[in-house]
Scaffold this motif. Structure first.
Motif, PDB file in Angstrom:
ATOM      1  N   ALA A  87    -107.797   4.780 -53.203  1.00 33.52           N
ATOM      2  CA  ALA A  87    -107.370   4.084 -51.991  1.00 33.52           C
ATOM      3  C   ALA A  87    -106.630   5.007 -51.024  1.00 33.52           C
ATOM      4  O   ALA A  87    -106.766   4.893 -49.801  1.00 33.52           O
ATOM      5  CB  ALA A  87    -106.489   2.898 -52.352  1.00 33.52           C
ATOM      6  N   SER A  88    -105.852   5.935 -51.564  1.00 39.71           N
ATOM      7  CA  SER A  88    -105.092   6.848 -50.692  1.00 39.71           C
ATOM      8  C   SER A  88    -106.029   7.704 -49.852  1.00 39.71           C
ATOM      9  O   SER A  88    -105.779   7.943 -48.665  1.00 39.71           O
ATOM     10  CB  SER A  88    -104.180   7.741 -51.537  1.00 39.71           C
ATOM     11  OG  SER A  88    -103.219   6.968 -52.227  1.00 39.71           O
ATOM     12  N   VAL A  89    -107.111   8.183 -50.456  1.00 43.62           N
ATOM     13  CA  VAL A  89    -108.080   8.999 -49.724  1.00 43.62           C
ATOM     14  C   VAL A  89    -108.744   8.175 -48.621  1.00 43.62           C
ATOM     15  O   VAL A  89    -108.925   8.648 -47.489  1.00 43.62           O
ATOM     16  CB  VAL A  89    -109.144   9.564 -50.693  1.00 43.62           C
ATOM     17  CG1 VAL A  89    -110.300  10.193 -49.915  1.00 43.62           C
ATOM     18  CG2 VAL A  89    -108.517  10.588 -51.618  1.00 43.62           C
ATOM     19  N   ILE A  90    -109.094   6.932 -48.931  1.00 42.55           N
ATOM     20  CA  ILE A  90    -109.744   6.073 -47.928  1.00 42.55           C
ATOM     21  C   ILE A  90    -108.809   5.812 -46.749  1.00 42.55           C
ATOM     22  O   ILE A  90    -109.221   5.861 -45.585  1.00 42.55           O
ATOM     23  CB  ILE A  90    -110.192   4.746 -48.584  1.00 42.55           C
ATOM     24  CG1 ILE A  90    -111.290   5.016 -49.617  1.00 42.55           C
ATOM     25  CG2 ILE A  90    -110.682   3.772 -47.523  1.00 42.55           C
ATOM     26  CD1 ILE A  90    -111.734   3.787 -50.379  1.00 42.55           C
ATOM     27  N   LEU A 100    -109.314   6.934 -42.834  1.00 42.15           N
ATOM     28  CA  LEU A 100    -109.213   5.989 -41.725  1.00 42.15           C
ATOM     29  C   LEU A 100    -108.224   6.488 -40.670  1.00 42.15           C
ATOM     30  O   LEU A 100    -108.489   6.417 -39.460  1.00 42.15           O
ATOM     31  CB  LEU A 100    -108.784   4.613 -42.242  1.00 42.15           C
ATOM     32  CG  LEU A 100    -108.579   3.522 -41.183  1.00 42.15           C
ATOM     33  CD1 LEU A 100    -109.878   3.278 -40.403  1.00 42.15           C
ATOM     34  CD2 LEU A 100    -108.101   2.227 -41.829  1.00 42.15           C
ATOM     35  N   ALA A 101    -107.082   7.019 -41.130  1.00 49.30           N
ATOM     36  CA  ALA A 101    -106.081   7.529 -40.197  1.00 49.30           C
ATOM     37  C   ALA A 101    -106.619   8.721 -39.413  1.00 49.30           C
ATOM     38  O   ALA A 101    -106.421   8.826 -38.189  1.00 49.30           O
ATOM     39  CB  ALA A 101    -104.811   7.915 -40.961  1.00 49.30           C
ATOM     40  N   CYS A 102    -107.307   9.635 -40.084  1.00 49.50           N
ATOM     41  CA  CYS A 102    -107.866  10.807 -39.404  1.00 49.50           C
ATOM     42  C   CYS A 102    -108.958  10.400 -38.422  1.00 49.50           C
ATOM     43  O   CYS A 102    -109.060  10.963 -37.329  1.00 49.50           O
ATOM     44  CB  CYS A 102    -108.417  11.794 -40.435  1.00 49.50           C
ATOM     45  SG  CYS A 102    -107.147  12.583 -41.444  1.00 49.50           S
ATOM     46  N   ALA A 103    -109.788   9.435 -38.818  1.00 54.07           N
ATOM     47  CA  ALA A 103    -110.834   8.949 -37.912  1.00 54.07           C
ATOM     48  C   ALA A 103    -110.224   8.301 -36.685  1.00 54.07           C
ATOM     49  O   ALA A 103    -110.735   8.455 -35.558  1.00 54.07           O
ATOM     50  CB  ALA A 103    -111.738   7.959 -38.650  1.00 54.07           C
TER      51      ALA A 103
END
Length: 254
Positions: free
Chosen positions: A206-209, A213-216
């Motif tokens: 979940a942390s990677v997802i 999302l934040a980077c996108a």
């Protein structure tokens, strides 16, 4: 609004690419994601990421330059409007109707700049604007000076009016933006590939997802700012017309 929709589309594309990369990693044979394979992939995608970062920085700089150029043109235009009104005031009573016309037309121009919708676009593209500019310059040229002082003032007024209308026409020509659309689409494609590769190499949690999302979101925000600053007379991020309103308030005085 179209810029916001495009930026949201970019956000969804990059996030979907990262999720697709995570899903693809489960289907690939283990040797495709070995230490050596991952190292080679990181080197390759690092090159693409570097190019994308350079292009993104170039587009931000170019859009900011366009934004600042239009803003400076409008401030310069406001200063020249004050000069033109002052020159006509010095000319005498014969120029008072021209000062009234100038103030009225300038107020309508400001209203068009702050307006939104199809009526604004039709007003800015109206041939009547050009005709009124030409008529005003004609009326100034038709003033009948009584002495050398008035003759010099008429010549100065014509020169300032020509500068005012030239900068106004330039602002209209630049309002559509100068950003190559093909370059923007290529950049978005690169970003999608980069995020997809990140997803392939990243662990699935979940942390990677959330990080993806934040980077996108950040990358799509940069795209949004580029598009908005490239069209400074439209959209959400627009040039300030405070200097123009101040100029209008000072025009028409004795």
């Amino acid at each position: 609004m179209s810029h916001l929709i495009f930026a949201l589309g970019v956000l969804l594309l990059m996030f979907a690419s990262s999720l697709a990369g995570l899903a693809l990693a489960r289907l690939l044979p283990s040797h495709h994601l070995s230490k050596d394979s991952a190292k080679a992939i990181r080197l390759a995608i690092g090159l693409v990421a570097t190019i994308a970062a350079l292009v993104l920085g170039f587009l931000i700089s170019s859009a900011k330059s366009s934004f600042d150029a239009i803003n400076n043109d409008l401030v310069h235009n406001a200063a020249n409007m004050i000069r033109l009104d002052g020159t006509l005031a010095q000319y005498g009573a014969e120029a008072q109707p021209l000062r009234a016309t100038l103030r009225r037309d300038y107020g309508e121009w400001i209203d068009l700049l702050v307006a939104r919708g199809s009526a604004r676009a039709a007003g800015l593209d109206s041939p009547g604007i050009i005709l009124r500019m030409e008529q005003f310059e004609h009326d100034v040229a038709m003033l009948a000076p009584k002495d050398d002082h008035q003759r010099a003032l008429r010549a100065r007024a014509l020169a300032i009016a020509d500068d005012v209308f030239a900068s106004r026409s330039l602002a209209l020509l630049q309002r559509g933006g100068s950003l190559p659309q093909a370059l923007m689409f290529v950049l978005v494609f690169w970003l999608a590939i980069i995020f997809g590769t990140f997803g392939v190499l990243a662990p699935r949690n979940a942390s990677v997802i959330v990080a993806f999302l934040a980077c996108a979101l950040c990358a799509s925000g940069a795209v949004f700012l580029i598009l908005e600053m490239d069209t400074p007379l439209d959209g959400i991020v627009r040039v300030s017309i405070g200097a123009m309103r101040d100029a209008l308030a000072r025009m028409g005085g004795v």
